[in-house]
Design a protein around this motif. Sequence first.
Motif, PDB file in Angstrom:
ATOM      1  N   ALA A   1     -11.146 -14.120   4.974  1.00 19.42           N
ATOM      2  CA  ALA A   1      -9.759 -14.439   4.621  1.00 19.42           C
ATOM      3  C   ALA A   1      -8.594 -13.507   3.960  1.00 19.42           C
ATOM      4  CB  ALA A   1     -11.027 -14.558   3.629  1.00 19.42           C
ATOM      5  N   ALA A   2      -9.401 -12.541   3.332  1.00 21.85           N
ATOM      6  CA  ALA A   2      -7.974 -11.166   3.122  1.00 21.85           C
ATOM      7  C   ALA A   2      -7.268 -10.654   4.094  1.00 21.85           C
ATOM      8  CB  ALA A   2      -8.826 -10.447   1.419  1.00 21.85           C
ATOM      9  N   GLY A   3      -8.188 -10.809   5.071  1.00 28.05           N
ATOM     10  CA  GLY A   3      -7.385 -10.223   6.154  1.00 28.05           C
ATOM     11  C   GLY A   3      -6.825 -11.107   7.334  1.00 28.05           C
ATOM     12  N   ASN A   4      -7.144 -12.536   6.484  1.00 28.22           N
ATOM     13  CA  ASN A   4      -6.325 -12.937   7.582  1.00 28.22           C
ATOM     14  C   ASN A   4      -4.585 -13.043   6.045  1.00 28.22           C
ATOM     15  OD1 ASN A   4      -7.753 -13.396   9.319  1.00 28.22           O
ATOM     16  ND2 ASN A   4      -8.765 -15.623   9.068  1.00 28.22           N
ATOM     17  N   ALA A   5      -4.819 -13.411   5.096  1.00 27.08           N
ATOM     18  CA  ALA A   5      -3.584 -13.499   4.878  1.00 27.08           C
ATOM     19  C   ALA A   5      -2.978 -12.983   5.041  1.00 27.08           C
ATOM     20  CB  ALA A   5      -4.367 -13.913   2.855  1.00 27.08           C
ATOM     21  N   ILE A   6      -3.202 -11.142   5.139  1.00 24.58           N
ATOM     22  CA  ILE A   6      -2.479  -9.951   5.068  1.00 24.58           C
ATOM     23  C   ILE A   6      -1.744 -10.449   6.696  1.00 24.58           C
ATOM     24  CG2 ILE A   6      -2.465  -7.624   5.367  1.00 24.58           C
ATOM     25  CD1 ILE A   6      -4.825  -7.619   3.282  1.00 24.58           C
ATOM     26  N   ASP A   7      -2.705 -10.398   7.456  1.00 23.61           N
ATOM     27  CA  ASP A   7      -2.425 -10.547   8.936  1.00 23.61           C
ATOM     28  C   ASP A   7      -0.765 -11.720   8.757  1.00 23.61           C
ATOM     29  OD1 ASP A   7      -3.708  -8.565   9.581  1.00 23.61           O
ATOM     30  OD2 ASP A   7      -5.343 -10.415  10.999  1.00 23.61           O
TER      31      ASP A   7
ATOM     32  N   ALA B   1       0.866 -12.977   6.169  1.00 28.66           N
ATOM     33  CA  ALA B   1       2.131 -11.936   4.801  1.00 28.66           C
ATOM     34  C   ALA B   1       3.067 -11.160   6.093  1.00 28.66           C
ATOM     35  CB  ALA B   1       1.106 -11.053   4.077  1.00 28.66           C
ATOM     36  N   ARG B   2       1.937 -10.724   7.041  1.00 24.42           N
ATOM     37  CA  ARG B   2       3.480  -9.857   7.686  1.00 24.42           C
ATOM     38  C   ARG B   2       3.890 -10.300   8.768  1.00 24.42           C
ATOM     39  NH1 ARG B   2      -2.054  -5.861   8.717  1.00 24.42           N
ATOM     40  NH2 ARG B   2      -1.376  -4.175   6.975  1.00 24.42           N
ATOM     41  N   GLU B   3       2.870 -11.514   9.203  1.00 24.71           N
ATOM     42  CA  GLU B   3       4.131 -12.518  10.920  1.00 24.71           C
ATOM     43  C   GLU B   3       5.245 -12.855   9.226  1.00 24.71           C
ATOM     44  OE1 GLU B   3       0.890 -14.727  12.692  1.00 24.71           O
ATOM     45  OE2 GLU B   3      -0.005 -13.345  12.874  1.00 24.71           O
ATOM     46  N   SER B   4       4.620 -13.887   8.359  1.00 27.41           N
ATOM     47  CA  SER B   4       5.611 -14.065   7.574  1.00 27.41           C
ATOM     48  C   SER B   4       7.063 -13.054   7.444  1.00 27.41           C
ATOM     49  CB  SER B   4       5.555 -14.684   6.619  1.00 27.41           C
ATOM     50  OG  SER B   4       4.795 -15.982   6.759  1.00 27.41           O
TER      51      SER B   4
ATOM     52  N   ALA C   1      20.345  -2.802   7.248  1.00 25.28           N
ATOM     53  CA  ALA C   1      19.901  -1.930   6.602  1.00 25.28           C
ATOM     54  C   ALA C   1      18.709  -2.702   5.623  1.00 25.28           C
ATOM     55  CB  ALA C   1      21.057  -1.268   5.970  1.00 25.28           C
ATOM     56  N   PHE C   2      19.140  -4.192   5.492  1.00 23.07           N
ATOM     57  CA  PHE C   2      18.462  -5.146   4.298  1.00 23.07           C
ATOM     58  C   PHE C   2      17.770  -5.735   4.698  1.00 23.07           C
ATOM     59  CE2 PHE C   2      17.814  -9.035   2.701  1.00 23.07           C
ATOM     60  CZ  PHE C   2      17.459  -8.657   1.282  1.00 23.07           C
ATOM     61  N   ALA C   3      17.310  -6.285   6.742  1.00 23.78           N
ATOM     62  CA  ALA C   3      16.460  -6.370   7.111  1.00 23.78           C
ATOM     63  C   ALA C   3      15.384  -5.034   7.267  1.00 23.78           C
ATOM     64  CB  ALA C   3      16.929  -7.157   7.707  1.00 23.78           C
ATOM     65  N   ASP C   4      15.758  -4.626   7.582  1.00 20.09           N
ATOM     66  CA  ASP C   4      14.666  -3.344   7.790  1.00 20.09           C
ATOM     67  C   ASP C   4      13.943  -2.492   6.848  1.00 20.09           C
ATOM     68  OD1 ASP C   4      15.775  -2.899  10.530  1.00 20.09           O
ATOM     69  OD2 ASP C   4      17.236  -1.385  10.144  1.00 20.09           O
ATOM     70  N   THR C   5      14.631  -3.301   5.062  1.00 30.13           N
ATOM     71  CA  THR C   5      14.413  -2.429   3.813  1.00 30.13           C
ATOM     72  C   THR C   5      13.693  -3.366   4.104  1.00 30.13           C
ATOM     73  OG1 THR C   5      16.276  -1.556   3.395  1.00 30.13           O
ATOM     74  CG2 THR C   5      14.809  -1.700   1.484  1.00 30.13           C
ATOM     75  N   GLY C   6      13.391  -4.636   3.866  1.00 31.78           N
ATOM     76  CA  GLY C   6      12.297  -5.497   3.596  1.00 31.78           C
ATOM     77  C   GLY C   6      11.310  -6.052   4.493  1.00 31.78           C
ATOM     78  N   ARG C   7      11.955  -5.392   5.844  1.00 31.76           N
ATOM     79  CA  ARG C   7      10.468  -5.106   7.029  1.00 31.76           C
ATOM     80  C   ARG C   7       9.757  -4.303   5.937  1.00 31.76           C
ATOM     81  NH1 ARG C   7      14.191  -5.119  11.379  1.00 31.76           N
ATOM     82  NH2 ARG C   7      15.037  -7.313  11.212  1.00 31.76           N
ATOM     83  N   GLY C   8      10.352  -2.805   5.778  1.00 26.39           N
ATOM     84  CA  GLY C   8       9.479  -1.964   5.342  1.00 26.39           C
ATOM     85  C   GLY C   8       8.451  -2.196   4.303  1.00 26.39           C
TER      86      GLY C   8
ATOM     87  N   PRO D   1       2.257  -6.491   1.530  1.00 27.33           N
ATOM     88  CA  PRO D   1       2.154  -7.932   2.129  1.00 27.33           C
ATOM     89  C   PRO D   1       2.486  -8.415   0.490  1.00 27.33           C
ATOM     90  CG  PRO D   1       0.422  -6.599   2.929  1.00 27.33           C
ATOM     91  CD  PRO D   1       1.310  -5.348   2.210  1.00 27.33           C
ATOM     92  N   ALA D   2       0.785  -8.530   0.140  1.00 28.48           N
ATOM     93  CA  ALA D   2       0.147  -9.107  -1.059  1.00 28.48           C
ATOM     94  C   ALA D   2       1.456  -9.531  -2.445  1.00 28.48           C
ATOM     95  CB  ALA D   2      -0.774  -8.730  -1.597  1.00 28.48           C
ATOM     96  N   THR D   3       2.708  -8.510  -2.529  1.00 29.29           N
ATOM     97  CA  THR D   3       3.315  -8.548  -3.332  1.00 29.29           C
ATOM     98  C   THR D   3       3.992  -9.206  -2.861  1.00 29.29           C
ATOM     99  OG1 THR D   3       2.910  -6.657  -4.497  1.00 29.29           O
ATOM    100  CG2 THR D   3       5.307  -7.145  -5.217  1.00 29.29           C
ATOM    101  N   SER D   4       4.836  -8.863  -1.464  1.00 31.20           N
ATOM    102  CA  SER D   4       5.870  -9.944  -1.136  1.00 31.20           C
ATOM    103  C   SER D   4       5.567 -10.798  -0.459  1.00 31.20           C
ATOM    104  CB  SER D   4       6.572  -9.475   0.846  1.00 31.20           C
ATOM    105  OG  SER D   4       5.805  -7.965   0.538  1.00 31.20           O
TER     106      SER D   4
END
Length: 169
Positions: free
Chosen positions: A33-39, A41-44, A134-141, A147-150
Motif C-alpha cells: 500500500a505504501a509503495g502504491n501511494a508513493i507511485d 504521488a510520483r504520477e500526481s 524552472a518552477f516546474a523543474d523545481t516542483g518535479r525535483g 513524494p509523501a510531503t508533496s
Amino acid sequence: MDNQKNNQVNQGNQGNSAREGAGASMGKDLSNAAGNAIDKARESGKELGKDLSDAAGHAVDKAKDLARDASGAVQAGAAGVHDKIDQAADAARPIVERMANSAHAGVDKLSGALSGATEGLDAKGRQLTDAARAFADTGRGYVRTSPATSVLVALGAGYLLSKLLGSRR
C-alpha cells in the motif's frame, strides 16, 4: 498425561506461527500500500508539473499574441494618423508644413516607443516562460525527492482552496 501436554504445546505453537504469518502478511500489505501511494504521488507530481508547464506556456502564448495584436494596432493607428496629418497640411500648406514635420516626428517617436514596449513584453514573456520551466523543474525535483510531503502539501492546498472558493451556506 504427557501426550496431552505435548498436544497442548503443539497447538500453542501452531497458533503462534499462524499469528506470525498473519503479521507478516499484514506487513506485506502495508508495504504494498505504501509503495502504491508513493507511485501515485510520483504520477500526481509529474501531472502537476506538466499542468503547470502547460498553463505557463498558454499564458506566455497569450501574452505574445496580445503583444503582436498591440503592435499591429499601433502600426495601423500610426498610418491613419499620418494620413490625417497630410490632409491638414494640404489645407494650410505654408504654416502647417512645419507643424506636420513636428507631428510626423512625434508620431514616429511614439510608434518607436510603443514598438519598444512590445519588444519589452516579448522579453518579459520569455522570462515568464523560463521562470515557469524552472518552477516546474523545481516542483518535479521536489516531488521526486519527497513524494509523501508533496502529497500532504497538495492535500493541504486543495483543502484550503476548497474552503476559500467553496460556497458559504
